[in-house]
Design an enzyme around this catalytic site. Structure first.
Site, short mmCIF file in Angstrom:
data_model
loop_
_atom_site.label_atom_id
_atom_site.label_comp_id
_atom_site.label_asym_id
_atom_site.label_seq_id
_atom_site.Cartn_x
_atom_site.Cartn_y
_atom_site.Cartn_z
N GLU A 67 -5.36 47.09 49.00
CA GLU A 67 -6.33 47.32 50.14
C GLU A 67 -7.16 46.09 50.35
O GLU A 67 -7.58 45.54 49.35
CB GLU A 67 -7.11 48.53 49.38
CG GLU A 67 -6.57 49.52 49.41
CD GLU A 67 -7.60 50.92 48.77
OE1 GLU A 67 -8.34 51.25 49.41
OE2 GLU A 67 -7.57 50.96 47.54
N ARG A 122 -1.62 50.43 33.81
CA ARG A 122 -2.33 49.40 34.20
C ARG A 122 -2.50 48.50 33.47
O ARG A 122 -2.79 48.81 32.08
CB ARG A 122 -3.71 49.87 35.33
CG ARG A 122 -4.65 50.34 34.32
CD ARG A 122 -5.83 50.83 35.11
NE ARG A 122 -6.41 49.62 35.77
CZ ARG A 122 -7.59 49.75 36.84
NH1 ARG A 122 -7.82 50.99 37.36
NH2 ARG A 122 -8.13 48.66 37.33
N LYS A 180 -13.10 46.89 40.26
CA LYS A 180 -13.51 45.97 41.50
C LYS A 180 -14.96 46.23 41.78
O LYS A 180 -15.65 45.34 42.04
CB LYS A 180 -12.65 46.71 42.67
CG LYS A 180 -12.87 45.78 44.01
CD LYS A 180 -11.94 46.28 45.15
CE LYS A 180 -10.49 46.01 44.75
NZ LYS A 180 -9.67 46.65 46.00
#
Length: 579
Positions: free
Chosen positions: A51, A275, A285
């Site tokens: 994104e 992850r 983030k």
């Protein structure tokens, strides 16, 4: 800690020798099974779908290396697709930085730079199809009401707008697209099951009204698809075979499958993996944005940040990242990888490529009393002992030198083998020198100048009479030295788990006040006067360094320490624990 899988007992024939074949990770095993059964007709087509609402971090590097690596291994294709479904948070700046980071890591998407927004027209048509099939409806509930109606583990409650007619839903949805309603007034939701055990299946929102300019499509749209609606269909449109996601998307897979089946379109195979989680690091983030906005760091490319651009500025190499990702492998279970794994991969790579130079970070003036004033020797120094082709260089030697303050002690502790009263040490590539006297700074009491003598017969570092010295130290010639600023980077957090804090505190309580130490007035050998940002250096005995690509100038050099020569941080932490 996650560890690489142990090699299986397979062999490959190389020449006349049988070599162990590398083991397959569980994703490769799935791909090979698909190839064996003809699931995708032998095709392998992966993608990296960021994104564009922030800068990529080290966790993304693992995903890039994994997805691109699969495409390369199986002779397939790799797409770079921007999942750009939220115009209020996405910017061209992020698109540009993502391109640069993926390219730097070695990813080659050829002509396949794609955008979810490229498919907005198709997604809209498919949304109308679901409405016509009675599988989607326009809902007037607010976000708060939607959350309330979803209920708890016992079940939810249907929206009062769930049973609108197909014609009414189409009419309202088309008016949403035409811009007749304000932001947030209505949504389009899938009609699935409000009592499903998986909350993602409880009539998820597909579209929301958002009058905002999009960085890629401008003002063409005022309704935007939700990520979960756009993501799986984008994979289908692009013909992706293996849709690799992290574990948090595992609960979203039933929804992606439902959409594909309801539309009757091509279905990729979604595979989830753990992850990357690193010690002494945060990869959220939201937290990274917080660190930047609150000025705990100097920006997204601050070398302390776990962003790819920060690591690049610090001097990490793409080869080291790829080696690190290869070593840690992929897992189905979340765990924490010690950051030393990454640092070791960087050291191993830089050890092969970095030019050896000498630099003194905390200079102490040394005068060689019996060396002729005004004379300069040119001594041979090895550029890289790991690479004979790198050759040698000349370094100047003169009567006045600089050595590190830490390489001299008037009252040396046990096992201190460097310069001290009554001691003789070797200067790297040069001569033996012997202590004569010291002058102290009257204000601080610290040594300000040390006077020594040298033995001309020991040029090159060996004594003809066979006498030995235990210490070898680095140095630079004072009249030839280049002045520079050196920035020493350490871990951004003091604890392996930044969330290990007292009640009432958060991860910021563990920010390391010594994560950046700036040293001014450092003295470097003259070969570094022309240092470029592309060159990697090992300052002998000190670590690996790179000229800062932002702040360094020809007449005002700035060097970043990429990594120490060994894991000194572990020793520091161990010593602190013993106190």
């Amino acid at each position: 800690m996650d560890h690489p899988r142990k090699p299986e007992k397979k062999t490959d024939q190389i020449g006349d020798a049988e070599m162990p074949a590398p083991s397959l990770n569980f994703i490769q095993e799935i791909v090979e099974e698909h190839n064996r059964t003809g699931r995708f007709s032998g095709r392998v087509h992966t993608r990296f779908p960021p994104e564009p609402n922030g800068y990529l971090h080290i966790g993304h590097a693992k995903s890039i290396c994994l997805n691109y690596g699969l495409a390369v291994k199986y002779g397939g294709k790799f797409n770079l697709r921007f999942d750009d479904t939220n115009p209020t948070k996405e910017e061209q700046e992020y698109v540009d930085s993502i391109r640069e980071d993926v390219r730097w890591l070695g990813g080659n998407w050829e002509d396949r730079e794609l955008y979810a927004s490229d498919y907005f027209g198709q997604l809209y048509e498919w949304a109308e199809k679901l409405i016509k099939d009675g599988k989607a409806y326009v809902c007037d509930l607010t976000p708060e009401e939607v959350a309330k109606y979803r209920g708890d583990i016992k079940g939810g409650k249907e929206s009062p707008y769930r049973n609108r007619s197909v014609d009414e839903n189409l009419h309202l949805f088309r008016r949403m697209k035409a811009g007749e309603f304000p932001d947030g007034l209505r949504t389009l939701r899938a009609k699935i099951d409000m009592n499903h055990a998986n909350f993602n299946m409880r009539d998820p929102v597909m579209y929301r009204i958002l009058h905002a300019e999009h960085q890629h499509t401008g003002n063409a749209w005022c309704i935007y698809p939700m990520y979960d609606w756009a993501h799986g269909q984008s994979d289908s449109i692009e013909g992706i075979t293996h849709s690799i996601c992290t574990l948090e998307f595992e609960n979203h897979r039933p929804l992606y499958d439902w959409y594909v089946q309801a539309l009757g379109i091509y279905a990729p195979q979604q595979i989830e993996f753990a992850r990357l989680n690193l010690s002494y690091t945060v990869l959220s983030k939201r937290r990274l944005i917080q660190l930047v906005q609150e000025k705990h760091v100097r920006g997204w490319d601050d070398p302390r940040m776990p962003t790819i651009c920060g690591a690049r500025r610090r001097g990490f190499t793409p080869e080291a990242f790829r080696k690190f990702c290869e070593r840690i492998g992929v897992s189905k279970f979340n765990g924490i990888i010690d950051i030393s794994w990454l640092e070791d991969a960087v050291r191993e790579d830089l050890n092969k490529r970095a030019l050896r130079v000498m630099g003194v970070l905390n200079p102490l003036r040394v005068v060689i009393e019996n060396y002729p004033e005004g004379q300069t020797d040119e001594l041979d120094a090895v550029n890289n002992p790991e690479d004979p082709a790198a050759g040698t260089r000349k370094v100047p030697f003169s009567r006045v030198l600089y050595i590190e303050h830490d390489d001299f002690r008037e009252d040396p502790p046990k096992d201190f083998f460097r310069l001290a009263p009554g001691r003789e040490v070797r200067l790297r590539y040069a001569y033996f020198i012997k202590f004569v006297s010291v002058t102290r700074d009257p204000q601080t009491g610290q040594a300000a100048e040390v006077r020594c003598t040298y033995d001309p017969a020991t040029r090159g570092g060996d004594a003809p009479d066979g006498r030995k010295v235990k210490g070898t130290i680095h140095w630079v010639s004072a009249p030839h030295a280049v002045e520079a600023e050196v920035r020493l980077y350490n871990h951004l957090f003091t604890k392996p788990d930044p969330d290990d804090v007292p009640e009432g505190s958060d991860y910021r309580a563990n920010l390391n006040p010594e994560s950046l130490v700036i040293l001014k007035g450092c003295r470097l050998e003259p070969s570094l006067a022309g240092a470029t940002v592309d060159a990697q250096y090992q300052f002998e005995r000190l670590g690996y360094f790179r000229a800062d690509p932002v702040d360094s100038r020809p007449n005002a050099l700035v060097f970043n320490r990429t990594v120490t020569l060994r894991d000194t941080w572990a020793k520091i932490q161990k010593a602190q624990q013993k106190k």
